[in-house]
Design an enzyme around this catalytic site. Structure first.
Site, PDB file in Angstrom:
ATOM      1  N   SER A  19       0.640  -1.210   0.304  1.00  0.00           N
ATOM      2  CA  SER A  19       0.017   0.085  -0.146  1.00  0.00           C
ATOM      3  C   SER A  19       0.949   1.154   0.080  1.00  0.00           C
ATOM      4  O   SER A  19       0.545   2.501  -0.795  1.00  0.00           O
ATOM      5  CB  SER A  19      -0.682  -0.083   1.357  1.00  0.00           C
ATOM      6  OG  SER A  19      -1.808  -1.102   1.153  1.00  0.00           O
ATOM      7  N   HIS A  50      -1.011  -9.485  -1.207  1.00  0.00           N
ATOM      8  CA  HIS A  50      -1.576  -8.715  -2.578  1.00  0.00           C
ATOM      9  C   HIS A  50      -1.051  -9.915  -3.550  1.00  0.00           C
ATOM     10  O   HIS A  50      -0.314 -10.263  -3.291  1.00  0.00           O
ATOM     11  CB  HIS A  50      -1.123  -7.472  -1.951  1.00  0.00           C
ATOM     12  CG  HIS A  50      -1.006  -6.483  -1.153  1.00  0.00           C
ATOM     13  ND1 HIS A  50       0.200  -5.684  -1.269  1.00  0.00           N
ATOM     14  CD2 HIS A  50      -1.381  -6.716  -0.277  1.00  0.00           C
ATOM     15  CE1 HIS A  50      -0.317  -5.213   0.457  1.00  0.00           C
ATOM     16  NE2 HIS A  50      -1.600  -5.360   1.117  1.00  0.00           N
TER      17      HIS A  50
END
EC number: 3.1.3.1
Length: 437
Positions: free
Chosen positions: A90, A400
């Site tokens: 992120s 992810h």
């Protein structure tokens, strides 16, 4: 064919139509507003499958969900500028938007070599614009810090909160109260567990108040906020708490403020600035839910994103100078949507062990495959709204993935997001809108 059944054709249509759409729009073709505002709304971890599941479960087959009903759409890649990794975190994903450069994972608002560079929020402040950050979880997380408080380590939460005040961010709404109060001071929201206990090193709330911030910690104090500077530290991740804490009901929690109300108030305050505003909003809960393989709560987080989009698009009716960008920093979980078979038995699940399965452990685990690939409760089956059809989800990883993510947009220069672009393109379009190139 219903609108949602055409979803599989969207990617191809976007690529085919991108050049035509782009050719129809150039700065010479349109009159841009003098003081345009920008809103970036990130569904952290929200890839194409997450958006599809939210569509099915919350809106069915005939009503397009608000975040996908925006007039322009495309895709962003999610490649980090990392010498080792192909998949972004992120921090690097949001930093690409914030500074227009690909950076190594873990880099939060700084340049590729850790150097200080202007972020979009810095540029907005230099233009005399109001600035704001809103989150349904922790307001000091990496995505928002990349814009408002660059740090060498995304886990320096107290430093991030301090940086927000140092940088004079006008509106700060979200959770994470524990980073704003020193150890031993409980803050204003009752602690439900050790994760809620204060761990700061100074009373940053007191500092904020001395610097002119109005402070809110529940619905009553939040309703009273009028700005121009406002800090609200309210109950975070409330919808998730309802499933994790026995007897907790966010609807009766006085410290809960719905994300769409946070956004509405932010717009009221920031919109008073004649030079415009820059607002970054995030649903961090969606990412946490995907890490934990919790499709049930992921779709509730998606409901909140759509409610925020509705607030913003209603605001745009009277403020057409506002550009709204809805996207994601990356996809989380490698999520897929799968059939429930004719005999009512779902295909076996094969998802990997989740990052943090503890909240959903029971005699029968709720978020990991059951013996023989049985579907855990939080993976379905779910009913497509308005139909008898069901679907369930599966996952390939607790981490992810590197897939492209959808981007939808409305407002001045929104057409720029038609087609496929690098994640740094968000910075480029906003700069173009502000005339900063």
């Amino acid at each position: 064919m219903t609108s949602i059944q055409r979803l599989s054709a969207v990617g191809a249509a976007l690529v085919i139509g991108a050049s035509a759409l782009t050719a129809c729009s150039s700065p010479a073709d349109q009159s841009l507003p003098a003081n345009p505002s920008v809103i970036i709304l990130s569904g952290d971890g929200m890839g194409p499958q997450q958006r599809t599941a939210i569509q099915y479960y919350m809106y069915g087959l005939d009503e397009r969900q608000p975040m996908d009903a925006l007039p322009y759409s495309g895709f962003l890649d999610t490649i980090p500028g990392d010498p080792e990794y192909a998949v972004t975190d992120s921090a690097a994903g949001a930093t690409a938007w914030a500074i227009g450069q690909r950076v190594p994972n873990g880099t939060t608002g700084l340049g590729p070599d850790g150097e200080s560079v202007p972020t979009l929020m810095d540029i907005a402040r230099e233009r005399g614009m109001a600035t704001g950050l809103v989150n349904d979880h922790d307001v000091t997380n990496a995505t928002l810090a990349a814009f408002g408080s660059p740090v060498p380590d995304r886990d320096l939460k107290v430093d991030i909160a301090t940086g927000y005040l140092d940088n004079g961010i006008d509106v700060l709404f979200g959770g994470g109260e524990k980073y704003w109060y020193p150890e031993g001071e409980p803050g204003m929201i009752p602690d439900e567990g050790e994760d809620d206990v204060s761990e700061g090193d100074q009373n940053l709330v007191a500092r904020a108040e001395t610097e002119g911030y109005q402070y809110a910690y529940d619905q009553t104090t939040f309703d009273a906020l009028s700005g121009p500077k406002a800090l609200a530290l309210v109950q975070d991740s409330a919808k998730r708490r309802s499933t994790e804490i026995e007897g907790y009901d966010y609807n009766s929690d006085p410290h809960y403020v719905a994300p769409e109300k946070l956004v509405s108030k932010a717009l009221d305050i920031l919109g008073e600035n004649d030079n415009g505003f820059f607002l970054v909003i995030e649903s961090d809960d969606l990412d946490s839910d995907a890490h934990e393989h919790d499709a049930q709560n992921m779709m509730l987080a998606g409901e909140s994103i759509n409610e925020m989009v509705k607030v913003i698009t209603e605001y745009q009716k009277d403020h057409p100078e506002v550009l709204l960008i809805v996207t994601a920093d990356h996809e989380t979980g490698g999520m897929t949507i799968e059939n429930v078979l004719d005999d009512g038995e779902p295909e076996p699940n094969s998802d990997q062990v989740a990052d943090d399965p503890v909240p959903y452990w029971a005699e029968t685990p709720e978020n990991m495959p059951l013996p023989g690939g049985g579907v855990p409760k939080r993976s379905g089956p779910f009913t497509i709204k308005g139909t008898d059809r069901q679907f369930k989800v599966d996952w390939t990883t607790p981490e992810h993935t590197g897939t492209m993510v959808p981007v939808t947009a409305a407002g001045p220069l929104a057409e720029r997001f038609s087609g496929v672009h690098p994640n740094t393109y968000v910075f480029d379009v906003v700069n173009e809108l502000w005339g900063s190139n």
